[in-house]
Design a protein around this motif. Structure first.
Motif, PDB file in Angstrom:
ATOM      1  N   ASP A  27       0.808  -1.214   0.000  1.00 35.50           N
ATOM      2  CA  ASP A  27       0.000   0.000   0.000  1.00 35.50           C
ATOM      3  C   ASP A  27       0.843   1.266   0.000  1.00 35.50           C
ATOM      4  OD1 ASP A  27      -2.369  -1.364  -0.104  1.00 35.50           O
ATOM      5  OD2 ASP A  27      -2.731  -1.308   2.074  1.00 35.50           O
ATOM      6  N   SER A  28       2.085   1.148   0.453  1.00 37.34           N
ATOM      7  CA  SER A  28       2.955   2.321   0.503  1.00 37.34           C
ATOM      8  C   SER A  28       3.650   2.585  -0.831  1.00 37.34           C
ATOM      9  CB  SER A  28       4.015   2.145   1.601  1.00 37.34           C
ATOM     10  OG  SER A  28       4.848   1.034   1.321  1.00 37.34           O
ATOM     11  N   ILE A  29       3.450   1.716  -1.808  1.00 37.91           N
ATOM     12  CA  ILE A  29       4.083   1.852  -3.122  1.00 37.91           C
ATOM     13  C   ILE A  29       3.008   2.156  -4.156  1.00 37.91           C
ATOM     14  CG2 ILE A  29       5.497   0.697  -4.867  1.00 37.91           C
ATOM     15  CD1 ILE A  29       6.556  -1.133  -2.688  1.00 37.91           C
ATOM     16  N   PRO A  30       3.224   3.116  -5.055  1.00 43.41           N
ATOM     17  CA  PRO A  30       2.244   3.389  -6.113  1.00 43.41           C
ATOM     18  C   PRO A  30       1.996   2.133  -6.943  1.00 43.41           C
ATOM     19  CG  PRO A  30       3.921   5.095  -6.032  1.00 43.41           C
ATOM     20  CD  PRO A  30       4.398   4.006  -5.125  1.00 43.41           C
ATOM     21  N   PRO A  31       0.789   1.950  -7.474  1.00 43.54           N
ATOM     22  CA  PRO A  31       0.489   0.739  -8.244  1.00 43.54           C
ATOM     23  C   PRO A  31       1.402   0.543  -9.449  1.00 43.54           C
ATOM     24  CG  PRO A  31      -1.264   2.380  -8.463  1.00 43.54           C
ATOM     25  CD  PRO A  31      -0.391   2.820  -7.344  1.00 43.54           C
ATOM     26  N   SER A  32       1.771   1.642 -10.104  1.00 47.18           N
ATOM     27  CA  SER A  32       2.698   1.506 -11.236  1.00 47.18           C
ATOM     28  C   SER A  32       4.046   0.971 -10.771  1.00 47.18           C
ATOM     29  CB  SER A  32       2.883   2.862 -11.928  1.00 47.18           C
ATOM     30  OG  SER A  32       3.358   3.836 -11.001  1.00 47.18           O
ATOM     31  N   GLY A  33       4.469   1.383  -9.569  1.00 47.99           N
ATOM     32  CA  GLY A  33       5.715   0.871  -9.007  1.00 47.99           C
ATOM     33  C   GLY A  33       5.626  -0.609  -8.695  1.00 47.99           C
ATOM     34  N   LEU A  34       4.447  -1.069  -8.240  1.00 41.97           N
ATOM     35  CA  LEU A  34       4.253  -2.490  -7.962  1.00 41.97           C
ATOM     36  C   LEU A  34       4.386  -3.310  -9.241  1.00 41.97           C
ATOM     37  CD1 LEU A  34       1.195  -2.382  -5.513  1.00 41.97           C
ATOM     38  CD2 LEU A  34       3.607  -2.724  -4.937  1.00 41.97           C
ATOM     39  N   VAL A  35       3.816  -2.809 -10.340  1.00 49.13           N
ATOM     40  CA  VAL A  35       3.899  -3.529 -11.610  1.00 49.13           C
ATOM     41  C   VAL A  35       5.344  -3.609 -12.087  1.00 49.13           C
ATOM     42  CG1 VAL A  35       3.173  -3.561 -14.023  1.00 49.13           C
ATOM     43  CG2 VAL A  35       1.558  -2.890 -12.256  1.00 49.13           C
ATOM     44  N   LEU A  36       6.063  -2.500 -11.984  1.00 48.67           N
ATOM     45  CA  LEU A  36       7.465  -2.502 -12.414  1.00 48.67           C
ATOM     46  C   LEU A  36       8.305  -3.440 -11.549  1.00 48.67           C
ATOM     47  CD1 LEU A  36       7.989   1.304 -13.180  1.00 48.67           C
ATOM     48  CD2 LEU A  36       7.685  -0.578 -14.804  1.00 48.67           C
ATOM     49  N   LEU A  37       8.044  -3.436 -10.236  1.00 51.86           N
ATOM     50  CA  LEU A  37       8.751  -4.375  -9.359  1.00 51.86           C
ATOM     51  C   LEU A  37       8.448  -5.817  -9.752  1.00 51.86           C
ATOM     52  CD1 LEU A  37       8.319  -2.736  -5.821  1.00 51.86           C
ATOM     53  CD2 LEU A  37      10.457  -3.025  -7.100  1.00 51.86           C
ATOM     54  N   SER A 242       1.796 -11.712  -6.433  1.00 46.57           N
ATOM     55  CA  SER A 242       1.208 -11.006  -5.294  1.00 46.57           C
ATOM     56  C   SER A 242       1.212  -9.505  -5.534  1.00 46.57           C
ATOM     57  CB  SER A 242       1.989 -11.334  -4.016  1.00 46.57           C
ATOM     58  OG  SER A 242       1.995 -12.729  -3.755  1.00 46.57           O
ATOM     59  N   LEU A 243       2.312  -8.980  -6.066  1.00 48.78           N
ATOM     60  CA  LEU A 243       2.399  -7.555  -6.353  1.00 48.78           C
ATOM     61  C   LEU A 243       1.379  -7.141  -7.407  1.00 48.78           C
ATOM     62  CD1 LEU A 243       6.289  -7.088  -6.423  1.00 48.78           C
ATOM     63  CD2 LEU A 243       4.710  -6.339  -4.630  1.00 48.78           C
ATOM     64  N   GLU A 244       1.196  -7.992  -8.429  1.00 45.17           N
ATOM     65  CA  GLU A 244       0.256  -7.658  -9.494  1.00 45.17           C
ATOM     66  C   GLU A 244      -1.182  -7.632  -8.984  1.00 45.17           C
ATOM     67  OE1 GLU A 244       1.347 -10.690 -12.155  1.00 45.17           O
ATOM     68  OE2 GLU A 244       3.260  -9.735 -12.644  1.00 45.17           O
ATOM     69  N   LEU A 245      -1.514  -8.556  -8.090  1.00 37.40           N
ATOM     70  CA  LEU A 245      -2.853  -8.562  -7.517  1.00 37.40           C
ATOM     71  C   LEU A 245      -3.133  -7.259  -6.792  1.00 37.40           C
ATOM     72  CD1 LEU A 245      -3.177 -12.192  -6.079  1.00 37.40           C
ATOM     73  CD2 LEU A 245      -4.381 -11.222  -8.040  1.00 37.40           C
ATOM     74  N   GLN A 246      -2.144  -6.785  -6.037  1.00 40.49           N
ATOM     75  CA  GLN A 246      -2.314  -5.526  -5.325  1.00 40.49           C
ATOM     76  C   GLN A 246      -2.429  -4.354  -6.298  1.00 40.49           C
ATOM     77  OE1 GLN A 246      -2.750  -5.422  -1.987  1.00 40.49           O
ATOM     78  NE2 GLN A 246      -2.671  -7.644  -2.149  1.00 40.49           N
ATOM     79  N   ALA A 247      -1.622  -4.363  -7.351  1.00 39.05           N
ATOM     80  CA  ALA A 247      -1.643  -3.264  -8.316  1.00 39.05           C
ATOM     81  C   ALA A 247      -2.981  -3.200  -9.054  1.00 39.05           C
ATOM     82  CB  ALA A 247      -0.494  -3.425  -9.310  1.00 39.05           C
ATOM     83  N   LEU A 248      -3.524  -4.364  -9.424  1.00 37.58           N
ATOM     84  CA  LEU A 248      -4.758  -4.406 -10.196  1.00 37.58           C
ATOM     85  C   LEU A 248      -5.955  -3.890  -9.407  1.00 37.58           C
ATOM     86  CD1 LEU A 248      -4.321  -7.764 -12.129  1.00 37.58           C
ATOM     87  CD2 LEU A 248      -4.780  -5.514 -13.146  1.00 37.58           C
ATOM     88  N   ARG A 249      -5.864  -3.906  -8.078  1.00 35.17           N
ATOM     89  CA  ARG A 249      -6.946  -3.352  -7.271  1.00 35.17           C
ATOM     90  C   ARG A 249      -6.953  -1.824  -7.302  1.00 35.17           C
ATOM     91  NH1 ARG A 249      -4.977  -7.056  -3.286  1.00 35.17           N
ATOM     92  NH2 ARG A 249      -6.208  -8.962  -3.246  1.00 35.17           N
ATOM     93  N   ARG A 250      -5.829  -1.235  -7.681  1.00 32.86           N
ATOM     94  CA  ARG A 250      -5.680   0.215  -7.544  1.00 32.86           C
ATOM     95  C   ARG A 250      -5.432   0.926  -8.867  1.00 32.86           C
ATOM     96  NH1 ARG A 250      -0.766  -0.056  -3.559  1.00 32.86           N
ATOM     97  NH2 ARG A 250      -0.731   2.179  -3.970  1.00 32.86           N
ATOM     98  N   MET A 251      -5.530   0.221  -9.995  1.00 38.07           N
ATOM     99  CA  MET A 251      -5.280   0.859 -11.279  1.00 38.07           C
ATOM    100  C   MET A 251      -6.150   0.222 -12.355  1.00 38.07           C
ATOM    101  SD  MET A 251      -1.548  -0.817 -12.182  1.00 38.07           S
ATOM    102  CE  MET A 251      -1.132   0.557 -13.227  1.00 38.07           C
ATOM    103  N   PRO A 252      -6.496   0.975 -13.421  1.00 38.67           N
ATOM    104  CA  PRO A 252      -7.274   0.406 -14.521  1.00 38.67           C
ATOM    105  C   PRO A 252      -6.505  -0.722 -15.206  1.00 38.67           C
ATOM    106  CG  PRO A 252      -7.251   2.809 -14.615  1.00 38.67           C
ATOM    107  CD  PRO A 252      -6.243   2.412 -13.588  1.00 38.67           C
ATOM    108  N   LYS A 253      -7.240  -1.716 -15.688  1.00 38.08           N
ATOM    109  CA  LYS A 253      -6.596  -2.884 -16.287  1.00 38.08           C
ATOM    110  C   LYS A 253      -5.855  -2.539 -17.571  1.00 38.08           C
ATOM    111  CE  LYS A 253      -9.822  -6.160 -14.231  1.00 38.08           C
ATOM    112  NZ  LYS A 253     -10.918  -7.126 -14.449  1.00 38.08           N
TER     113      LYS A 253
END
Length: 313
Positions: A27-37, A242-253
């Motif tokens: 939650d402390s990382i922007p969703p785009s950052g989660l996808v890149l990670l 796991s990171l992608e699941l979190q990102a997809l909750r917070r950004m458009p597909k």
């Protein structure tokens, strides 16, 4: 599949749930950052897997990687097999067989091609699914651009870094990735949470086990190789998924799909930094063509393009 891990009724209620800890950190990382990670985690896992080829054949590395990922996913998702219908089993078995063939084909391609080249060719699979879901004439441009990229990667003359066999394996992996996208949607309708993926990974590990154990032999018992294999499983499956699941909750597909289009470029960068795979200008141009085709195909939201963290890499 964009639902969270099924973590009901934890064994130790006094301890924080693993999924809760992960979500708190994410939650402390922007969703785009989660996808890149997630992207770099997948490619780093692939880089470490390729390093294992000096000690183990690709089929043995695939077995260790999938077995480790399946074990971890089974503990986290705890899929319930009781009460499954024959249609559920059919979807699960097909999903698992596709996962096994995709991983095996990709690792065989990785043994013969630079990481960035293998990922770029394999990426034609999800690109094909995205284009097939559209009726726009503009998509013909992206098909042509992707075709140009493959033509630039093909070893028309003598080449020390690419081979037709490797390209063939990468194309098979791409076709399996396309099938994975469709099967993951079917599994998501039949299984709750990540149970479908967990079941598919278990089936995949069982299918690959005979080949992996036979080719790996006694080397599979070496603790250091097993430890690296577990690390590859974590980097390639559990952590990025796991990171992608979190990102997809917070950004458009469709934004997720655009970011995922950068994966071939990330793979090429990891290949340079981790594996010292220096690509030629023509190969970089080919990767740019495929990335551009992928970006173009995701400009209009259509079918979400799942990452390959669970299936391969």
């Amino acid at each position: 599949m964009t639902t969270a891990f099924a973590l009901d009724d934890p064994l130790d209620r006094g301890l924080p749930r693993p999924g809760s800890l992960l979500r708190t950190a994410a939650d402390s990382i922007p969703p785009s950052g989660l996808v890149l990670l997630a992207i770099f985690s997948v490619q780093l896992g692939a880089g470490f897997a390729k390093e294992l080829f000096a000690a183990l054949p690709p089929s043995a590395v695939v077995f260790v990687r999938i077995a480790a990922g399946a074990l971890i996913m089974a503990v986290v998702a705890r899929p319930k097999l009781k009460g499954m219908s024959w249609r559920d089993w059919a979807v699960g078995l097909t999903f698992g067989a596709t996962l096994a063939l995709m991983n095996l084909s990709f690792y065989e391609a990785l043994a013969r091609l630079p990481l960035g080249v293998a990922v770029a060719i394999e990426f034609l699979g999800p690109l094909g699914v995205a284009v097939a879901a559209s009726r726009r004439r503009l998509d013909l441009v992206w098909i042509g651009l992707a075709g140009l990229g493959v033509a630039l990667l093909a070893p028309w003359g003598e080449s020390e870094t690419t081979s037709w066999v490797g390209i063939g394996f990468a194309l098979v992996a791409g076709a399996c990735w396309a099938a994975y996208i469709l099967l993951s949607a079917a599994a998501g309708q039949r299984f709750p949470g990540t149970s479908g993926l967990s079941i598919a990974m278990i089936i995949s590990a069982l299918l690959i086990a005979p080949v992996g154990v036979t080719t790996g032999g006694a080397s599979l018992l070496q603790p250091e190789l097993l430890l690296i294999g577990v690390g590859v499983g974590l980097l390639s499956s559990v952590i990025p998924y796991s990171l992608e699941l979190q990102a997809l909750r917070r950004m458009p597909k469709h934004v997720f799909g655009i970011l995922m289009s950068m994966e071939p470029a990330a793979a090429a960068l990891i290949g340079v930094l981790v594996l010292s795979e220096m690509l030629h200008v023509q190969q970089w141009a080919a990767i740019v063509c495929i990335v551009a085709a992928s970006l173009g195909s995701t400009r209009t939201p259509r079918m979400p393009r799942p990452s390959r963290s669970a299936p391969s890499g």
